[in-house]
Design a protein around this motif. Structure first.
Motif, PDB file in Angstrom:
ATOM      1  N   PHE A 152      52.820 -19.290 -47.787  1.00  0.00           N
ATOM      2  CA  PHE A 152      52.791 -19.395 -48.583  1.00  0.00           C
ATOM      3  C   PHE A 152      52.329 -20.504 -49.906  1.00  0.00           C
ATOM      4  O   PHE A 152      52.005 -20.341 -50.798  1.00  0.00           O
ATOM      5  N   ARG A 153      53.533 -20.541 -49.593  1.00  0.00           N
ATOM      6  CA  ARG A 153      54.173 -22.216 -50.513  1.00  0.00           C
ATOM      7  C   ARG A 153      53.982 -23.548 -50.558  1.00  0.00           C
ATOM      8  O   ARG A 153      54.017 -24.135 -51.417  1.00  0.00           O
ATOM      9  N   THR A 154      54.398 -23.585 -49.268  1.00  0.00           N
ATOM     10  CA  THR A 154      54.439 -24.931 -48.939  1.00  0.00           C
ATOM     11  C   THR A 154      54.178 -25.440 -47.032  1.00  0.00           C
ATOM     12  O   THR A 154      54.087 -24.599 -46.693  1.00  0.00           O
ATOM     13  N   SER A 155      53.987 -26.918 -47.500  1.00  0.00           N
ATOM     14  CA  SER A 155      53.251 -26.601 -45.644  1.00  0.00           C
ATOM     15  C   SER A 155      54.637 -26.933 -44.713  1.00  0.00           C
ATOM     16  O   SER A 155      54.751 -27.328 -44.085  1.00  0.00           O
ATOM     17  N   GLY A 214      44.929 -18.705 -47.960  1.00  0.00           N
ATOM     18  CA  GLY A 214      45.646 -19.509 -49.258  1.00  0.00           C
ATOM     19  C   GLY A 214      47.415 -19.633 -48.845  1.00  0.00           C
ATOM     20  O   GLY A 214      47.546 -19.821 -49.064  1.00  0.00           O
ATOM     21  N   MET A 215      47.497 -20.270 -47.012  1.00  0.00           N
ATOM     22  CA  MET A 215      48.038 -20.457 -46.517  1.00  0.00           C
ATOM     23  C   MET A 215      48.338 -22.632 -47.274  1.00  0.00           C
ATOM     24  O   MET A 215      47.111 -23.237 -45.974  1.00  0.00           O
ATOM     25  N   PRO A 216      48.929 -22.771 -47.624  1.00  0.00           N
ATOM     26  CA  PRO A 216      48.631 -24.266 -47.632  1.00  0.00           C
ATOM     27  C   PRO A 216      49.545 -24.838 -46.483  1.00  0.00           C
ATOM     28  O   PRO A 216      50.529 -26.362 -47.064  1.00  0.00           O
ATOM     29  N   LEU A 217      48.853 -24.805 -45.597  1.00  0.00           N
ATOM     30  CA  LEU A 217      49.442 -25.627 -44.021  1.00  0.00           C
ATOM     31  C   LEU A 217      49.116 -27.301 -44.380  1.00  0.00           C
ATOM     32  O   LEU A 217      47.702 -27.636 -44.889  1.00  0.00           O
TER      33      LEU A 217
END
Length: 307
Positions: A152-155, A214-217
């Motif tokens: 949930f924080r970084t690709s 909301g997952m920044p993949l």
């Protein structure tokens, strides 16, 4: 003659209903362990064990290794689903899982996950060796407390997820040899690199759902897909030379080497198609190719090693 009573109103119907509920609850708990996903985990563990154990393969140590690994993998999958139950509600592919669909209580799922994990670690420590249990504990901890929150924080979470994903190869090798020798890390490297095009294909296929959750993949933050395609190609280009290492370190012969080159070339074709077209269909073909690639590579390596 019809009756106004349903079957469930009768004692027999009640028993059948209870049986059905018990069966569906059992199916829900089984679903928490992600059995299809963990099949590849066990395949990797078994292959690494077979490569490490030498010509004499005793059945029971392998069984204990696979049971222990399966329990830890299932426990970590359950704990992961407890953690992600709210975001799973937001994605079509996960919203009908037992927790987002409210078929299981999160506290029960958490207890189930911890129980499986502890049983698996004990199985490995008591019946295999402490080293394999320690590697399994690191796998569990890195998956639940490192990879899962990072999603949930970084690709870069994809790279973090590939660490616990590749450790089953080390579990298998350490179970067979009680060492962490070069061979273990070569096998680890192969699985680590293989996961990247595999994950990137999944991320592209479900990019809209990951965005909703909301997952920044990578496909979410770079929606044109150029970087996703490029990375899939680069990781596969890194995977191919790694798959040649077993021959260089004496685990296999030139027969495996030739087969690994062919398999790598086929996977690269699917990667290049995806990188150029960036369509969902191309991503799905890459995903399927990656699913077939790893068992094919292990089969080739083990057969070449033991023949």
């Amino acid at each position: 003659m019809s009756s106004s009573h349903s079957h469930a109103d009768t004692p027999m119907g009640g028993a059948a209903g209870t049986q059905e509920t018990t069966r569906s609850r059992g199916a829900d708990f089984l679903a928490l362990t992600k059995p299809r996903l963990n099949f590849l985990v066990l395949l990797t563990t078994a292959a690494a064990y077979r490569l490490g154990v030498g010509p004499e393969l005793a059945a029971m140590p392998l069984v204990h290794t696979l049971v222990g690994t399966a329990l830890v993998a299932g426990g970590s999958a359950a704990l992961n689903q407890v953690w992600e139950r709210d975001t799973d509600k937001l994605m079509r592919r996960t919203r009908l899982r037992p927790l987002p669909d409210a078929r299981l209580d999160p506290a029960h799922a958490r207890a189930f996950g911890y129980a499986l994990s502890v049983l698996g670690l004990l199985e490995l420590a008591l019946f295999v060796n402490v080293l394999s249990a320690a590697i399994a504990a690191i796998t569990l901890a890195s998956y639940i407390w490192f990879y899962t929150p990072l999603k949930f924080r970084t690709s870069l979470s994809t790279i973090a997820g590939a660490l616990p994903g590749a450790l089953p190869a080390v579990i298998g090798w350490s179970a067979a040899t009680n060492t962490l020798s070069l061979e273990a890390w070569v096998l680890f490297g192969i699985v680590f690199m293989w996961q990247m095009p595999h994950f990137l294909a999944i991320a592209w296929m479900y990019r809209d759902e990951y965005a909703r959750a909301g997952m920044p993949l990578l496909p979410v933050i770079q929606p044109d897909g150029r970087s996703t395609g490029r990375q899939a190609v680069l990781y596969t280009a890194g995977l191919i030379p790694l798959t040649l290492m077993p021959t260089l370190i004496g685990l296999s012969t030139a027969f495996y080497l030739a087969g690994a080159v062919v398999l790598g070339a086929i996977l690269m074709v699917f990667c290049l198609e995806f990188a150029v077209t960036r369509t969902t269909d191309a991503a799905r073909r890459l995903f399927l190719a990656s699913i077939l690639y790893l068992p094919g590579l292990w089969a080739l390596l083990v057969w070449d090693h033991v023949r």
